[in-house]
Design a protein around this motif. Structure first.
Motif: not given
Length: 327
Positions: A50, A254-255, A257-258, A260, A268, A270-271
Motif C-alpha cells: 500500500e 488481503a492485497l 483479495a483487492s 478485481p 470477489k 472478501d477482505n
C-alpha cells in the motif's frame, strides 16, 4: 548466492518528524525496518504494498539517494551506505532510477537531446560525435524518433516523457535499474506499452530491475520474484508465481483479495483484515499486522515474527503461516 548483484542486510531508513509544539521532541518514523533480501543478476524483483509502506523509500535507499540509519547494502560486494556523492559517482554508472512522475523528473528548459546526453557529459563518456550517435540510438530503442531530439518536455505526452526518462537511465549502460512506480501516472493503454518496452530492453541488454508498484496486476506480469511490504517490514517474499498461487501471509491474502476478478461471473474475495491501518509513528508491539489480523494471538502482540522458509525460496513473516494459507 553467487549470482546476487545486490545484497541488503538489516537496512533501516528513518525520517525525523518534527513536532508542531516546541515542547515536544521530534518523532521517528521507520520507513524501512530491518529488511533483508537479495537481487539477482538479470531478474526483475517486484516490490508491492500500500501507499506509505516504504517501498519507494527502499528503492532510493538502495541507491544511497537518501541516507539510512543502519544496515548494509552491497552492490557487487561494494558497500554503498555511508559513501558521499563523490564516492558514489563511479557507482552511479551502474545503478540508475526511473522516477514515478514523468512531468517533474525532466528539466523543462532542456531539449530531449540535452536531457539524454547530460549523464554522459557528467561521467565524461564518449566524445561529442559518439554522444550524438548514442542519443539517437537511445531514442530509437525507447520508441521515439530522431526528430524528437530537439523538442522540450512540454511538447510530449506523459508516455513519451517516460520514454525519455528511460532513455536517460539507459544512457550510462547500467546493470541495475530501480523502477519507482514508472507507469502509475500514465493512462492504462500507455502503461502496457511502457511495461512491454521495459521487458524488451531487459531481454536485449540483460538489465536487472527492482520494479516498485502498488498495481498488483502490473507487478505480476513483469516480476520474477516478489517482495510484499507492510509498514516498513517485508512480510512475504518468493517466486512471483508461487506467491500469487499460494500466499501465506494474511496481509498478502488481503492485497490479492483487492484485485478485481478477471471474469464478471467470478466471485470477489472478501477482505480478511479488520480495523484501520495503524500510524507508522505508533506501531503496535510485536507483529505490525496484529491489530488487524484474524489470526492474531498473544504471541503476535508480543513478538515480531521473522521471515521463515515455507517452501523452497518462499518465505513469510508470520507465526502461523499454515493457518494463513487457509484464510
Amino acid at each position: 548466492m553467487s549470482d546476487s548483484l545486490l545484497k541488503v542486510k538489516d537496512l533501516t531508513t528513518v525520517y525525523d518528524i518534527k513536532s508542531k509544539s516546541i515542547f515536544e521532541k521530534s518523532r521517528v518514523l521507520k520507513a524501512v525496518n530491518k529488511v533483508n533480501f537479495e537481487v539477482r543478476k538479470g531478474e526483475t524483483l517486484g516490490v508491492i504494498g500500500e501507499s506509505g509502506c516504504g517501498k519507494s523509500t527502499l528503492g532510493k535507499a538502495l541507491l544511497n539517494l537518501i541516507p539510512s540509519r543502519d544496515g548494509s547494502v552491497k552492490f557487487k560486494d561494494q558497500e554503498i551506505l555511508g559513501r558521499n556523492k563523490g564516492e558514489m559517482k563511479s557507482l552511479r554508472k551502474d545503478m540508475q532510477i526511473i522516477f514515478q512522475d514523468p512531468y517533474s523528473s525532466l528539466d523543462p528548459r532542456k531539449t530531449t537531446f540535452q536531457l539524454i546526453e547530460e549523464p554522459m557529459v557528467i561521467h565524461k563518456m564518449y566524445d561529442r560525435a559518439e554522444r550524438e550517435k548514442r542519443v539517437y540510438q537511445l531514442l530509437e530503442e525507447v520508441g521515439l524518433v530522431k526528430e524528437h531530439a530537439h523538442r522540450h518536455p512540454h511538447e510530449f505526452s506523459g508516455g513519451q516523457r517516460q520514454r525519455i526518462n528511460i532513455a536517460r537511465a539507459l544512457a550510462l549502460e547500467p546493470e541495475f535499474i530501480v523502477c519507482d512506480e514508472p507507469v502509475s501516472a500514465l493512462d492504462v493503454s500507455v502503461q502496457a506499452q511502457v511495461i512491454n518496452l521495459l521487458a524488451r530492453l531487459q531481454k536485449k541488454h540483460g538489465f536487472t530491475y527492482m520494479f516498485i508498484s502498488h498495481d498488483l496486476s502490473v507487478v505480476k506480469y513483469i516480476s520474477d520474484r516478489l517482495i510484499i511490504m507492510y509498514l516498513g517490514f517485508i512480510v512475504e517474499e518468493g517466486p512471483a508465481d508461487q506467491v500469487y498461487k499460494d500466499p501465506c501471509h494474511p496481509y498478502t491474502k488481503a492485497l490479492f483479495a483487492s484485485i478485481p476478478p478477471e471474469s464478471p461471473f467470478e466471485e470477489k474475495k472478501d477482505n480478511i483484515l479488520e480495523g484501520e491501518l495503524p500510524s507508522p509513528l505508533n506501531l503496535p508491539p510485536g507483529c505490525p499486522l496484529s491489530t488487524r489480523c484474524p489470526l492474531s494471538r498473544d504471541i503476535c502482540r508480543q513478538k515480531a515474527p521473522e521471515l521463515q522458509t515455507i517452501n523452497g525460496e518462499h518465505r513469510t513473516a508470520c507465526h502461523f503461516p499454515e493457518e494463513g494459507k487457509q484464510l
